[in-house]
Design an enzyme around this catalytic site. Structure first.
Site, PDB file in Angstrom:
ATOM      1  N   ASN A   9       0.844  -1.202   0.000  1.00  0.00           N
ATOM      2  CA  ASN A   9       0.000   0.000   0.000  1.00  0.00           C
ATOM      3  C   ASN A   9       0.884   1.258   0.000  1.00  0.00           C
ATOM      4  O   ASN A   9       1.570   1.545   0.985  1.00  0.00           O
ATOM      5  CB  ASN A   9      -0.880  -0.060   1.256  1.00  0.00           C
ATOM      6  N   ASP A  68      -1.666  -5.561  10.763  1.00  0.00           N
ATOM      7  CA  ASP A  68      -2.943  -6.171  10.415  1.00  0.00           C
ATOM      8  C   ASP A  68      -4.019  -5.422  11.184  1.00  0.00           C
ATOM      9  O   ASP A  68      -3.836  -5.100  12.361  1.00  0.00           O
ATOM     10  CB  ASP A  68      -2.959  -7.663  10.765  1.00  0.00           C
ATOM     11  N   ASP A 151     -14.559   3.055   6.152  1.00  0.00           N
ATOM     12  CA  ASP A 151     -14.579   4.453   6.599  1.00  0.00           C
ATOM     13  C   ASP A 151     -15.952   5.125   6.486  1.00  0.00           C
ATOM     14  O   ASP A 151     -16.332   5.872   7.396  1.00  0.00           O
ATOM     15  CB  ASP A 151     -13.542   5.282   5.815  1.00  0.00           C
ATOM     16  N   LYS A 171      -7.670  12.060  10.188  1.00  0.00           N
ATOM     17  CA  LYS A 171      -7.932  10.658  10.548  1.00  0.00           C
ATOM     18  C   LYS A 171      -6.683  10.013  11.175  1.00  0.00           C
ATOM     19  O   LYS A 171      -6.774   9.345  12.208  1.00  0.00           O
ATOM     20  CB  LYS A 171      -8.368   9.881   9.299  1.00  0.00           C
TER      21      LYS A 171
HETATM   22  P1  IMP Z   1      -5.310  -4.300   6.550  1.00  0.00           P
HETATM   23  O1  IMP Z   1      -4.847  -5.279   7.575  1.00  0.00           O
HETATM   24  O2  IMP Z   1      -4.732  -2.935   6.749  1.00  0.00           O
HETATM   25  O3  IMP Z   1      -5.158  -4.831   5.156  1.00  0.00           O
HETATM   26  O4  IMP Z   1      -6.873  -4.115   6.785  1.00  0.00           O
HETATM   27  C1  IMP Z   1      -7.800  -5.178   6.644  1.00  0.00           C
HETATM   28  C2  IMP Z   1      -9.161  -4.625   6.237  1.00  0.00           C
HETATM   29  O5  IMP Z   1      -9.679  -3.810   7.303  1.00  0.00           O
HETATM   30  C3  IMP Z   1      -9.125  -3.712   5.025  1.00  0.00           C
HETATM   31  O6  IMP Z   1      -9.295  -4.427   3.843  1.00  0.00           O
HETATM   32  C4  IMP Z   1     -10.319  -2.809   5.273  1.00  0.00           C
HETATM   33  O7  IMP Z   1     -11.491  -3.460   4.879  1.00  0.00           O
HETATM   34  C5  IMP Z   1     -10.325  -2.667   6.775  1.00  0.00           C
HETATM   35  N1  IMP Z   1      -9.604  -1.462   7.222  1.00  0.00           N
HETATM   36  C6  IMP Z   1      -8.324  -1.407   7.668  1.00  0.00           C
HETATM   37  N2  IMP Z   1      -7.995  -0.154   8.026  1.00  0.00           N
HETATM   38  C7  IMP Z   1      -9.099   0.580   7.787  1.00  0.00           C
HETATM   39  C8  IMP Z   1      -9.362   1.978   7.936  1.00  0.00           C
HETATM   40  O8  IMP Z   1      -8.537   2.787   8.368  1.00  0.00           O
HETATM   41  N3  IMP Z   1     -10.609   2.373   7.579  1.00  0.00           N
HETATM   42  C9  IMP Z   1     -11.556   1.512   7.102  1.00  0.00           C
HETATM   43  N4  IMP Z   1     -11.342   0.236   6.924  1.00  0.00           N
HETATM   44  C10 IMP Z   1     -10.121  -0.241   7.266  1.00  0.00           C
END
Ligand code: IMP
Length: 190
Positions: A9, A68, A151, A171
Site C-alpha cells: 500500500n 494487520d 470508513d 484521521k
Molecule cells: P489491513 O490489515 O490494513 O489490510 O486491513 C484489513 C481490512 O480492514 C481492510 O481491507 C479494510 O477493509 C479494513 N480497514 C483497515 N484499516 C481501515 C481503515 O482505516 N478504515 C476503514 N477500513 C479499514
C-alpha cells in the site's frame, strides 16, 4: 538502517517512510519486487502480523514489520475482526463488506465498534508487538467519499463525522493505525 515494511500500500508506506527518516530507510514489498502472497489465516490480528513479519525475516534476514487491522463490532461479537478485508466475499470489495455489516446490524440499536491495528516488528531477530485502537459506532448509512474500507460507516467517538468525511491527516491523528505506528516510531527512535 534498512527496515522492510510488509505492505504494497503506497499510502501506508509513504507515511511511515516520512516518520522514520533519516534514521531508518523503510522499504516496501513493491520496491523489492516481492509479490508473494503471504496467507493471513491466523485467528488474531497479532498472529497475522507476526506470520507476515516472520516470513519476511526468514526470506531476507533484514529487520522488518507488518500490520494487520480489523473492525470489531460488539453486537457481532467482534466480527468482522480478522475477516475484515473479505467479510462480504473473496473479492475483498469494500461495498460488499459494508453491505453485509449494515444488513447484519439492521435491527440493532447498540452499534458500538472499534478498529484495532496490530504491528509486529522483528528487529535484529527480536519480536515486538504494538497496538492501536479507536472506538466508535457504526452508522445506519454510508456518509462521505474519502478514505477506504469501512470508513463511510465508522464514526469515531467524540466526532459527528465518519472517517470518510475527514482528511487523511485528521484521521491519522486519531486512528487505530496512527496510534500503532506512533508506538512503533516511539520505540524505534529510542
Ligand atoms: P489491513 O490489515 O490494513 O489490510 O486491513 C484489513 C481490512 O480492514 C481492510 O481491507 C479494510 O477493509 C479494513 N480497514 C483497515 N484499516 C481501515 C481503515 O482505516 N478504515 C476503514 N477500513 C479499514
Amino acid at each position: 538502517m534498512k527496515l522492510i515494511f510488509a505492505t504494497h500500500n503506497p499510502g501506508k508506506l509513504q507515511e511511515v517512510k516520512e516518520l522514520l527518516a533519516p534514521k531508518y530507510e523503510v522499504i516496501g514489498l513493491t520496491e523489492l519486487n516481492d509479490h508473494e502472497d503471504i496467507p493471513e489465516n491466523e485467528s488474531t490480528l497479532e498472529g497475522n502480523a507476526l506470520v507476515k513479519a516472520r516470513a519476511i525475516w526468514e526470506k531476507y534476514q533484514l529487520s522488518c514489520f507488518s500490520d494487520d487491522t480489523g473492525l470489531e463490532i460488539d453486537a457481532l461479537h467482534g466480527a468482522p475482526g480478522v475477516l475484515s478485508a473479505r467479510y462480504g466475499g473473496i473479492e475483498k470489495d469494500p461495498d460488499l463488506n459494508m453491505d453485509k455489516v449494515l444488513a447484519e446490524l439492521s435491527d440493532v440499536e447498540l452499534r458500538t465498534a472499534q478498529f484495532r491495528t496490530s504491528i509486529a516488528l522483528i528487529i535484529n531477530g527480536q519480536e515486538q508487538l504494538f497496538h492501536g485502537v479507536v472506538k466508535g459506532t457504526i452508522r445506519k448509512n454510508r456518509s462521505g467519499g474519502d478514505g477506504f474500507g469501512y470508513d463511510p460507516i465508522f464514526q469515531p467517538d467524540g466526532y459527528q463525522t465518519t472517517f470518510a468525511e475527514m482528511s487523511n491527516s485528521a484521521k491519522n491523528k486519531i486512528s487505530h493505525r496512527g496510534m500503532a505506528i506512533a508506538a512503533l516510531v516511539e520505540f524505534l527512535k529510542e
